[in-house]
Design a protein around this motif. Structure first.
Motif, PDB file in Angstrom:
ATOM      1  N   UNK A  20       0.394 -16.466  46.722  1.00  0.00           N
ATOM      2  CA  UNK A  20       0.628 -17.011  48.062  1.00  0.00           C
ATOM      3  C   UNK A  20       0.003 -16.099  49.121  1.00  0.00           C
ATOM      4  N   UNK A  21       0.205 -14.800  48.963  1.00  0.00           N
ATOM      5  CA  UNK A  21      -0.354 -13.836  49.920  1.00  0.00           C
ATOM      6  C   UNK A  21      -1.880 -13.867  49.875  1.00  0.00           C
ATOM      7  N   UNK A  22      -2.455 -13.846  48.667  1.00  0.00           N
ATOM      8  CA  UNK A  22      -3.914 -13.866  48.536  1.00  0.00           C
ATOM      9  C   UNK A  22      -4.498 -15.133  49.150  1.00  0.00           C
ATOM     10  N   UNK A  23      -3.823 -16.268  48.962  1.00  0.00           N
ATOM     11  CA  UNK A  23      -4.300 -17.531  49.521  1.00  0.00           C
ATOM     12  C   UNK A  23      -4.272 -17.494  51.048  1.00  0.00           C
ATOM     13  N   UNK A  24      -3.230 -16.905  51.619  1.00  0.00           N
ATOM     14  CA  UNK A  24      -3.132 -16.793  53.076  1.00  0.00           C
ATOM     15  C   UNK A  24      -4.228 -15.886  53.637  1.00  0.00           C
ATOM     16  N   UNK A  25      -4.495 -14.780  52.953  1.00  0.00           N
ATOM     17  CA  UNK A  25      -5.547 -13.870  53.404  1.00  0.00           C
ATOM     18  C   UNK A  25      -6.905 -14.559  53.296  1.00  0.00           C
ATOM     19  N   UNK A 177      -7.108   0.319  47.309  1.00  0.00           N
ATOM     20  CA  UNK A 177      -8.353  -0.325  47.705  1.00  0.00           C
ATOM     21  C   UNK A 177      -8.020  -1.347  48.782  1.00  0.00           C
ATOM     22  N   UNK A 178      -9.035  -1.745  49.545  1.00  0.00           N
ATOM     23  CA  UNK A 178      -8.851  -2.735  50.601  1.00  0.00           C
ATOM     24  C   UNK A 178      -9.078  -4.128  50.011  1.00  0.00           C
ATOM     25  N   UNK A 179      -8.089  -4.993  50.098  1.00  0.00           N
ATOM     26  CA  UNK A 179      -8.127  -6.333  49.524  1.00  0.00           C
ATOM     27  C   UNK A 179      -9.229  -7.190  50.131  1.00  0.00           C
ATOM     28  N   UNK A 180      -9.484  -7.033  51.414  1.00  0.00           N
ATOM     29  CA  UNK A 180     -10.453  -7.882  52.098  1.00  0.00           C
ATOM     30  C   UNK A 180     -11.848  -7.835  51.507  1.00  0.00           C
ATOM     31  N   UNK A 181     -12.267  -6.693  50.967  1.00  0.00           N
ATOM     32  CA  UNK A 181     -13.615  -6.577  50.417  1.00  0.00           C
ATOM     33  C   UNK A 181     -13.805  -7.487  49.211  1.00  0.00           C
ATOM     34  N   UNK A 183     -12.099 -10.164  48.467  1.00  0.00           N
ATOM     35  CA  UNK A 183     -12.034 -11.561  48.900  1.00  0.00           C
ATOM     36  C   UNK A 183     -13.304 -11.980  49.631  1.00  0.00           C
ATOM     37  N   UNK A 184     -13.874 -11.093  50.441  1.00  0.00           N
ATOM     38  CA  UNK A 184     -15.128 -11.425  51.118  1.00  0.00           C
ATOM     39  C   UNK A 184     -16.229 -11.699  50.098  1.00  0.00           C
ATOM     40  N   UNK A 185     -16.286 -10.911  49.046  1.00  0.00           N
ATOM     41  CA  UNK A 185     -17.277 -11.144  47.999  1.00  0.00           C
ATOM     42  C   UNK A 185     -17.046 -12.505  47.338  1.00  0.00           C
ATOM     43  N   UNK A 186     -15.790 -12.811  47.024  1.00  0.00           N
ATOM     44  CA  UNK A 186     -15.464 -14.088  46.374  1.00  0.00           C
ATOM     45  C   UNK A 186     -15.738 -15.285  47.283  1.00  0.00           C
ATOM     46  N   UNK A 187     -15.690 -15.068  48.595  1.00  0.00           N
ATOM     47  CA  UNK A 187     -15.974 -16.128  49.566  1.00  0.00           C
ATOM     48  C   UNK A 187     -17.472 -16.256  49.853  1.00  0.00           C
ATOM     49  N   UNK A 188     -18.291 -15.396  49.260  1.00  0.00           N
ATOM     50  CA  UNK A 188     -19.733 -15.467  49.447  1.00  0.00           C
ATOM     51  C   UNK A 188     -20.207 -14.881  50.771  1.00  0.00           C
ATOM     52  N   UNK A 189     -19.414 -13.995  51.345  1.00  0.00           N
ATOM     53  CA  UNK A 189     -19.788 -13.344  52.618  1.00  0.00           C
ATOM     54  C   UNK A 189     -20.563 -12.074  52.252  1.00  0.00           C
ATOM     55  N   UNK A 190     -21.811 -12.013  52.675  1.00  0.00           N
ATOM     56  CA  UNK A 190     -22.683 -10.896  52.333  1.00  0.00           C
ATOM     57  C   UNK A 190     -22.658  -9.825  53.420  1.00  0.00           C
ATOM     58  N   UNK A 191     -22.802  -8.593  53.006  1.00  0.00           N
ATOM     59  CA  UNK A 191     -22.817  -7.482  53.941  1.00  0.00           C
ATOM     60  C   UNK A 191     -23.925  -7.579  54.969  1.00  0.00           C
ATOM     61  N   UNK A 192     -25.099  -8.092  54.548  1.00  0.00           N
ATOM     62  CA  UNK A 192     -26.220  -8.160  55.479  1.00  0.00           C
ATOM     63  C   UNK A 192     -25.977  -9.186  56.596  1.00  0.00           C
ATOM     64  N   UNK A 193     -25.034 -10.109  56.393  1.00  0.00           N
ATOM     65  CA  UNK A 193     -24.692 -11.084  57.443  1.00  0.00           C
ATOM     66  C   UNK A 193     -23.902 -10.438  58.574  1.00  0.00           C
ATOM     67  N   UNK A 194     -23.311  -9.288  58.307  1.00  0.00           N
ATOM     68  CA  UNK A 194     -22.415  -8.654  59.264  1.00  0.00           C
ATOM     69  C   UNK A 194     -23.075  -7.547  60.062  1.00  0.00           C
TER      70      UNK A 194
END
Length: 196
Positions: A20-25, A177-181, A183-194
């Motif tokens: 539930x927490x992971x889904x909300x994040x 570790x930071x959870x967001x990293x 999840x960002x990878x799993x969401x297809x958010x690339x570092x070069x986009x940021x």
């Protein structure tokens, strides 16, 4: 993901996550990054996220087996922001293999006699007590992080425990570790986009 015949598995590694927490994040990240990047963000790839958690926890390429326990509230039947997401038909009792080994999934629902928080803590306690388990990766809800820290602190076994949260938390005798990293990878958010 393939069906697996196993109901009880003796593994070197465990991943225990508050689904539930992971889904909300994941939802929060989707909303924020769609605005920042100006493009649609697809649901998180569950297998990719599990691989990222495994890497964060120290699992490396090989033939290891990892038990993945996704703990969820009884009201939820699926992860809304992950694919695949249905607890019963797509995740429970399924497995997948890749270069990090085999991952066996189980979904655990809270009941009227036990809360999601207590179910995750009980599952963590079982992993801490199991002599065959060498590595545990935990994604707790932020509202009970302190209880996870205390449980791991009291553990006498020599296990590698990694706890993932959205921000650095007061530590203990475990890695963070930071959870967001992941999840960002799993969401297809690339570092070069940021980088703009």
């Amino acid at each position: 993901m393939n069906d697996t015949e196993r109901t009880t598995v003796t593994c070197d590694n465990m991943i225990i996550a508050d689904a539930d927490f992971a889904d909300q994040v994941a939802f929060d990240l989707i909303v924020n990054f769609e605005r920042i990047l100006g493009r649609p963000i697809p649901n998180a790839d569950l297998a990719r996220w599990i691989d990222c958690l495994a890497l964060d926890g120290g699992i490396r390429e090989g033939k290891e087996q990892t038990q993945v326990a996704l703990v969820h509230s009884k009201e939820k039947t699926r992860l809304e922001y992950f694919t695949p997401g249905d607890f019963k038909s797509e995740l429970h009792g399924k497995a997948f293999s890749d270069n990090l080994g085999e991952f066996m999934l189980s979904t655990l629902s809270e009941e009227s006699i036990i809360s999601r928080e207590d179910l995750l803590l009980d599952t963590l306690q079982l992993g801490l007590a199991a002599p065959e388990v060498k590595r545990i990766i935990v994604v707790p809800g932020e509202d009970y992080y302190d209880r996870v820290r205390e449980l791991v602190r009291k553990s006498k076994d020599d296990k590698t425990v990694t706890v993932l949260a959205m921000q650095p938390m007061p530590g203990g005798n475990f890695r963070q570790e930071i959870l967001g990293y992941s999840l960002m990878s799993a969401l297809g958010i690339r570092g070069d986009e940021l980088k703009d």
